[in-house]
Design a protein around this motif. Structure first.
Motif, mmCIF file in Angstrom:
data_model
loop_
_atom_site.group_PDB
_atom_site.id
_atom_site.type_symbol
_atom_site.label_atom_id
_atom_site.label_comp_id
_atom_site.label_asym_id
_atom_site.label_seq_id
_atom_site.Cartn_x
_atom_site.Cartn_y
_atom_site.Cartn_z
ATOM 1 N N ASP A 159 -17.602 6.325 -3.928
ATOM 2 C CA ASP A 159 -16.896 5.060 -3.720
ATOM 3 C C ASP A 159 -15.443 5.282 -3.309
ATOM 4 N N LEU A 160 -14.897 6.452 -3.648
ATOM 5 C CA LEU A 160 -13.502 6.732 -3.332
ATOM 6 C C LEU A 160 -13.335 7.502 -2.023
ATOM 7 N N LEU A 161 -14.441 7.999 -1.479
ATOM 8 C CA LEU A 161 -14.403 8.770 -0.241
ATOM 9 C C LEU A 161 -14.914 7.928 0.911
ATOM 10 N N LYS A 189 -7.417 2.647 -4.579
ATOM 11 C CA LYS A 189 -8.476 2.124 -3.722
ATOM 12 C C LYS A 189 -9.368 3.213 -3.136
ATOM 13 N N ARG A 190 -8.772 4.341 -2.741
ATOM 14 C CA ARG A 190 -9.552 5.380 -2.085
ATOM 15 C C ARG A 190 -8.803 6.703 -2.166
ATOM 16 N N ARG A 199 0.848 -1.194 0.000
ATOM 17 C CA ARG A 199 0.000 0.000 0.000
ATOM 18 C C ARG A 199 0.882 1.242 0.000
ATOM 19 N N TYR A 200 0.480 2.245 -0.756
ATOM 20 C CA TYR A 200 1.247 3.477 -0.773
ATOM 21 C C TYR A 200 0.326 4.623 -1.184
ATOM 22 N N LEU A 201 0.775 5.847 -0.923
ATOM 23 C CA LEU A 201 0.032 7.046 -1.267
ATOM 24 C C LEU A 201 0.739 7.782 -2.402
ATOM 25 N N PHE A 202 -0.042 8.376 -3.304
ATOM 26 C CA PHE A 202 0.539 9.192 -4.357
ATOM 27 C C PHE A 202 -0.301 10.460 -4.511
ATOM 28 N N VAL A 240 -4.761 16.152 -4.768
ATOM 29 C CA VAL A 240 -5.432 14.906 -4.404
ATOM 30 C C VAL A 240 -4.396 13.831 -4.085
ATOM 31 N N THR A 241 -4.566 13.189 -2.930
ATOM 32 C CA THR A 241 -3.726 12.056 -2.539
ATOM 33 C C THR A 241 -4.560 10.788 -2.612
ATOM 34 N N VAL A 242 -4.102 9.832 -3.405
ATOM 35 C CA VAL A 242 -4.820 8.567 -3.601
ATOM 36 C C VAL A 242 -4.041 7.441 -2.933
#
Length: 393
Positions: free
Chosen positions: A224-226, A188-189, A3-6, A178-180
């Motif tokens: 769905d993403l929030l 995923k979110r 898992r990671y954030l971008f 925006v960070t996903v």
């Protein structure tokens, strides 16, 4: 699973850097209307009360740069001094020269043509040395990375609610981010949303926060993403009254990461705005995106990055780099061979394929040059997919 954030950011058309990009491309468009073969390398700088246009232009037509600048600034929304900038009273300085004859030697007649090549696409040489990158991903319908795709849509929505009078207290300058959260390669979110917007002095921060969440964020980002853990930062400093060129200087080409893939892919460093299509910084970046998008859409890879390098005055690329990040159904070497067979990357061929000697550029100067479903851009067309599907094993 990893898992990671971008994170990717975007800015509105009223951001000082984007104001400069739009002026540069508006000048390019105006010149191309009458002189499709013009050579334009136009840059703009701005600060409080001033716009400076500079660069090299060789053309047979005349462009009223003063009027183009003021009309562009006015269209963006800087029409009153209380907004920090006024289209009618700002000073406009112009410092334009002709293109260097040394550069023209290589662009007017490529090395291949000088050596006797007969192919019409060998006539024009690359307008400069350099490298460009194109990218596409199947993680979104527009074949763009999700963070930059959402950031652009939020920025455009931020401008739309201002122009449509939905949130009348907003002013032209603004930024989104925006960070996903990804699980392996799959988004995923949405973990964090940042929106900063210039506003009138008589509005409360809490009102801005509620209005932007309801009128900007929720219409753009799918539920769905929030989730309950998504974080929102709306004007996190508390106030954003001073914006535009009064709040920060602006310069053409300073938002090239915003213009491309939000940092998700490599970047050659060359800016787009204000450059005619003989400059491969612009035209070859469009060609690389077109090739990557069609290959991904054909199912040959789930993600693809293409790099191309050029030498000034030489038509054919020096090298092509391909990376499918392990998502290819065929090898990267085979994808490279497909690119060489189906996509002619010489500047003249690119210009011809996409009909680039026409005034289509100002519309790209805000909200990204790629993944635009609101514009009819030739390099975004999926016109080679059926040909490419034959290579699926």
């Amino acid at each position: 699973m990893k898992r990671y954030l971008f994170t990717s950011e975007s800015v509105t058309e009223g951001h000082p850097d984007k104001l400069c990009d739009q002026i540069s491309d508006a000048i390019l468009d105006e010149i191309l209307k009458a002189d499709p073969n013009a050579r334009v390398a136009c840059e703009t700088a701005t600060t409080t009360g001033m716009v400076m246009v500079m660069g090299e232009i060789t053309t047979s037509t005349y462009a009223d740069i003063q009027t183009i600048v003021r009309d562009t600034v006015r269209d963006i929304g800087y029409t009153r001094a209380k907004f920090g900038f006024d289209a009618d009273t700002c000073s406009v300085l112009v410092a334009i020269n002709e293109q260097s004859p040394d550069i023209a030697l290589g662009v007017d007649k490529a090395l291949e043509a000088k050596e006797g090549a007969q192919d019409k696409y060998d006539e024009i040489g690359a307008g400069d040395q350099g490298l460009v990158f194109g990218y596409a991903s199947s993680q979104t319908e527009d074949y763009m990375p999700l963070p930059i795709s959402l950031a652009h849509k939020l920025s455009k929505r931020l401008s739309d609610v201002r122009k449509e009078g939905i949130l009348e207290y907003l002013r032209p300058d603004g930024k989104t981010q925006v960070t996903v959260e990804y699980e392996d390669w799959t988004p995923k979110r949405v973990d964090t949303v940042v929106v900063s917007s210039q506003h009138s002095p008589d509005i409360e921060t809490e009102t801005i926060r509620k209005d932007i969440i309801e009128n900007v964020i929720k219409p753009i980002i799918s539920e769905d993403l929030l989730d309950e853990n998504t974080k929102y930062y709306i004007n996190p400093t508390g106030r954003f009254e001073i914006g535009g060129p009064m709040g920060d200087s602006g310069l053409t080409g300073r938002k090239i990461i915003v213009d491309t893939y939000g940092g998700f892919a490599r970047n050659g460093g060359g800016a787009f705005s204000g450059k005619d299509p003989t400059k491969v910084d612009r035209s070859a970046s469009y060609a690389a995106r077109h090739a990557a998008k069609n290959i991904v859409a054909a199912g040959l890879a789930g993600e693809l990055e293409i790099g191309i390098s050029y030498a000034i005055g030489v038509a054919k690329p020096l090298a092509i780099y391909v990376n499918s990040f392990g998502t290819g159904v065929i090898s990267d070497k085979e994808i490279e061979e497909i690119i060489l067979k189906h996509f002619d990357l010489r500047p003249a061929a690119i210009i011809d394929r996409f009909d680039l000697r026409r005034p289509i550029y100002k519309q790209t100067a805000s909200y990204g040059h790629f993944g635009r479903d609101d514009l009819d851009l030739p390099w975004e067309k999926l016109d080679t997919v059926d040909e490419l599907k034959q290579y699926i094993k």
